[in-house]
Design a protein around this motif. Structure first.
Motif, PDB file in Angstrom:
ATOM      1  N   LYS A 186       0.995  -1.563   0.105  1.00 42.69           N
ATOM      2  CA  LYS A 186      -0.343   0.384  -0.671  1.00 42.69           C
ATOM      3  C   LYS A 186       0.572   1.042   0.320  1.00 42.69           C
ATOM      4  O   LYS A 186       0.830   2.728  -0.468  1.00 42.69           O
ATOM      5  CB  LYS A 186      -0.545   0.257   1.271  1.00 42.69           C
ATOM      6  CG  LYS A 186      -1.625  -1.038   1.218  1.00 42.69           C
ATOM      7  CD  LYS A 186      -2.974  -0.388   0.271  1.00 42.69           C
ATOM      8  CE  LYS A 186      -4.413  -1.346   0.191  1.00 42.69           C
ATOM      9  NZ  LYS A 186      -4.195  -2.523   0.560  1.00 42.69           N
ATOM     10  N   ILE A 187       2.144   1.421   0.694  1.00 44.84           N
ATOM     11  CA  ILE A 187       3.310   2.416   0.409  1.00 44.84           C
ATOM     12  C   ILE A 187       3.658   2.643  -0.452  1.00 44.84           C
ATOM     13  O   ILE A 187       3.865   4.073  -0.791  1.00 44.84           O
ATOM     14  CB  ILE A 187       3.960   1.684   2.400  1.00 44.84           C
ATOM     15  CG1 ILE A 187       3.130   2.181   3.669  1.00 44.84           C
ATOM     16  CG2 ILE A 187       4.854   3.469   1.570  1.00 44.84           C
ATOM     17  CD1 ILE A 187       3.946   1.721   4.433  1.00 44.84           C
ATOM     18  N   LEU A 188       3.926   1.470  -1.236  1.00 40.42           N
ATOM     19  CA  LEU A 188       4.535   1.691  -2.413  1.00 40.42           C
ATOM     20  C   LEU A 188       4.471   2.633  -3.600  1.00 40.42           C
ATOM     21  O   LEU A 188       4.688   3.896  -4.136  1.00 40.42           O
ATOM     22  CB  LEU A 188       5.016   0.440  -2.838  1.00 40.42           C
ATOM     23  CG  LEU A 188       6.822  -0.230  -3.034  1.00 40.42           C
ATOM     24  CD1 LEU A 188       6.371  -1.161  -2.770  1.00 40.42           C
ATOM     25  CD2 LEU A 188       7.457   0.946  -3.550  1.00 40.42           C
ATOM     26  N   PRO A 189       3.119   2.528  -4.089  1.00 38.88           N
ATOM     27  CA  PRO A 189       2.217   3.587  -4.478  1.00 38.88           C
ATOM     28  C   PRO A 189       2.221   5.351  -4.270  1.00 38.88           C
ATOM     29  O   PRO A 189       2.569   5.948  -5.408  1.00 38.88           O
ATOM     30  CB  PRO A 189       0.777   2.764  -4.918  1.00 38.88           C
ATOM     31  CG  PRO A 189       0.718   1.819  -4.582  1.00 38.88           C
ATOM     32  CD  PRO A 189       1.960   1.721  -3.313  1.00 38.88           C
ATOM     33  N   THR A 190       2.555   5.341  -3.003  1.00 36.86           N
ATOM     34  CA  THR A 190       2.626   6.884  -2.463  1.00 36.86           C
ATOM     35  C   THR A 190       3.542   7.232  -2.918  1.00 36.86           C
ATOM     36  O   THR A 190       3.444   8.580  -2.405  1.00 36.86           O
ATOM     37  CB  THR A 190       1.912   6.885  -1.331  1.00 36.86           C
ATOM     38  OG1 THR A 190       2.822   6.500  -0.181  1.00 36.86           O
ATOM     39  CG2 THR A 190       0.623   6.062  -0.972  1.00 36.86           C
ATOM     40  N   LEU A 191       4.228   6.218  -2.411  1.00 41.10           N
ATOM     41  CA  LEU A 191       6.279   7.432  -3.553  1.00 41.10           C
ATOM     42  C   LEU A 191       6.388   7.340  -4.422  1.00 41.10           C
ATOM     43  O   LEU A 191       6.321   6.849  -5.173  1.00 41.10           O
ATOM     44  CB  LEU A 191       7.018   5.760  -2.268  1.00 41.10           C
ATOM     45  CG  LEU A 191       6.815   5.760  -0.862  1.00 41.10           C
ATOM     46  CD1 LEU A 191       8.020   4.024  -1.318  1.00 41.10           C
ATOM     47  CD2 LEU A 191       7.396   7.085  -0.062  1.00 41.10           C
ATOM     48  N   ASN A 192       6.560   8.932  -4.810  1.00 36.64           N
ATOM     49  CA  ASN A 192       6.835   9.370  -5.876  1.00 36.64           C
ATOM     50  C   ASN A 192       8.176   9.695  -5.505  1.00 36.64           C
ATOM     51  O   ASN A 192       8.248  11.555  -5.851  1.00 36.64           O
ATOM     52  CB  ASN A 192       5.923  10.486  -6.021  1.00 36.64           C
ATOM     53  CG  ASN A 192       4.465   9.269  -7.120  1.00 36.64           C
ATOM     54  OD1 ASN A 192       4.989   8.415  -7.993  1.00 36.64           O
ATOM     55  ND2 ASN A 192       3.545   9.561  -5.958  1.00 36.64           N
TER      56      ASN A 192
END
Lengths: 145, 191
Positions: free
Chosen positions: B57-63
């Motif tokens: 869940k966290i990975l897609p929020t990291l840009n």
């Protein structure tokens, strides 16, 4: 006599409701035991809701600065806290060194940090819901871009 | 009257059990990525346990940098013009095989595909030399290449695949003093 009863009931009801609201976000628990040079015990348990309330008294300039820094990370923080809230209890990080032990865990609905060394023992437990609402409030403070 | 009450209670319990059963069956156990680093000489140890669902869940929020929406972009300059995607794709489609075997005086290296896993072994023969074992399920490699553009790898999908791949010891690194271990299972604490 009946009037006094009604007033007393009102006061007790308000107090109970107030305590209920105050405790709705859980309790923050801090326990510190210092062993050297003298043994000191500090134990504080406080309603977590006091933290967002207390933030209203923090200097706005400092809050704005922190808000600007934290805002880009809010989606990540939200995702992490949501998942932590839903996950089973887990020890997230544990570091052991000779004479020192640090542990960060999710227990119940709280994040628990335990630090033990030769001189002191520290235990901090903070409800995830309180962390979440405090960070949301922190991010919302200051000018929006 | 009492018998009727007992009957009603029994029916309620049965209904509750029937209602709860599908939910209990649907609920899957949480999977965890464990990392332990032990340093025997210093007496230090570090354990990190990350719920895979949280990482997913966290990975897609990291840009940031090369990471965006759970995908990592690989620049050609970073890989010395090696097309990592083509390399992984070739690996994925090839049968079980030894790909690389290097035997030197002090070092053995082996890269192979075996039983649905990509396996890398490195042995440093020198005294106190390193031993590295890497086992990556091919499902994870498949997932890395899924739903991505040419120069991207899907890390989120790889974590999902890792979550479905069962208990697996992924990486161990040992030298004279340190021991690093990375694995996935459904226990919420390192052993």
């Amino acid at each position: 006599m009946i009037l006094f009863g009604k007033i007393a009931l009102g006061i007790v009801g308000t107090a109970v409701a107030g305590v209920g609201v105050l405790c709705s976000e859980g309790m923050i628990e801090v326990k510190v035991v210092e062993r050297q040079p003298e043994v000191h015990h500090v134990y504080v348990i406080a309603p977590a809701m006091l933290v967002p309330i207390g933030m209203h008294f923090a200097p706005q300039r400092d809050l704005s600065r922190v808000a600007t820094q934290i805002r880009p990370w809010m989606p990540t923080i939200r995702a992490a806290l949501d998942q932590l809230r839903d996950s089973d209890d887990v020890t997230l990080v544990e570091v052991k060194e000779p004479g020192e032990h640090v542990r960060v865990a999710k227990e119940g609905g709280s994040i628990v940090v335990d630090v033990q060394d030769e001189n002191e023992t520290v235990h901090v437990s903070t409800p995830i819901r309180a962390i979440s609402s405090t960070i949301e409030q922190l991010a919302a403070s200051g000018p929006t871009i | 009257m009492r018998k009727r009450l007992c009957g009603i209670v029994m029916v309620c319990i049965l209904a509750a059990m029937v209602g709860a059963a599908p939910a209990a069956m649907a609920a899957t156990a949480e999977r965890y990525l464990h990392i332990t680093v032990n340093d025997a000489t210093k007496g230090e140890s570090v354990n990190v346990n990350v719920p895979l669902s949280m990482a997913e869940k966290i990975l897609p929020t990291l840009n940031k940098g090369n990471l965006h929406n759970g995908h990592v972009t690989i620049g050609s300059t970073e890989m010395n013009d090696v097309d990592i995607r083509a390399l992984l794709d070739a690996l994925r489609t090839s049968p079980d095989n030894e790909f690389v075997t290097v035997k030197e005086k002090d070092q053995d290296v082996r890269v192979a595909k075996s039983n649905g896993n990509l396996v890398v072994h490195v042995r440093d023969g020198a005294k106190g030399g390193e031993k590295v074992d890497i086992t990556i399920p091919m499902k994870v490699v498949d997932a890395l290449l899924s739903n991505t553009k040419n120069n991207e790898l899907d890390i989120s999908a790889a974590i999902r695949a890792l979550s479905d791949a069962g208990d697996a010891l992924l990486i161990t690194v040992e030298d004279a003093s340190q021991h690093v271990r990375i694995w996935v299972d459904s226990k919420n604490a390192s052993e």
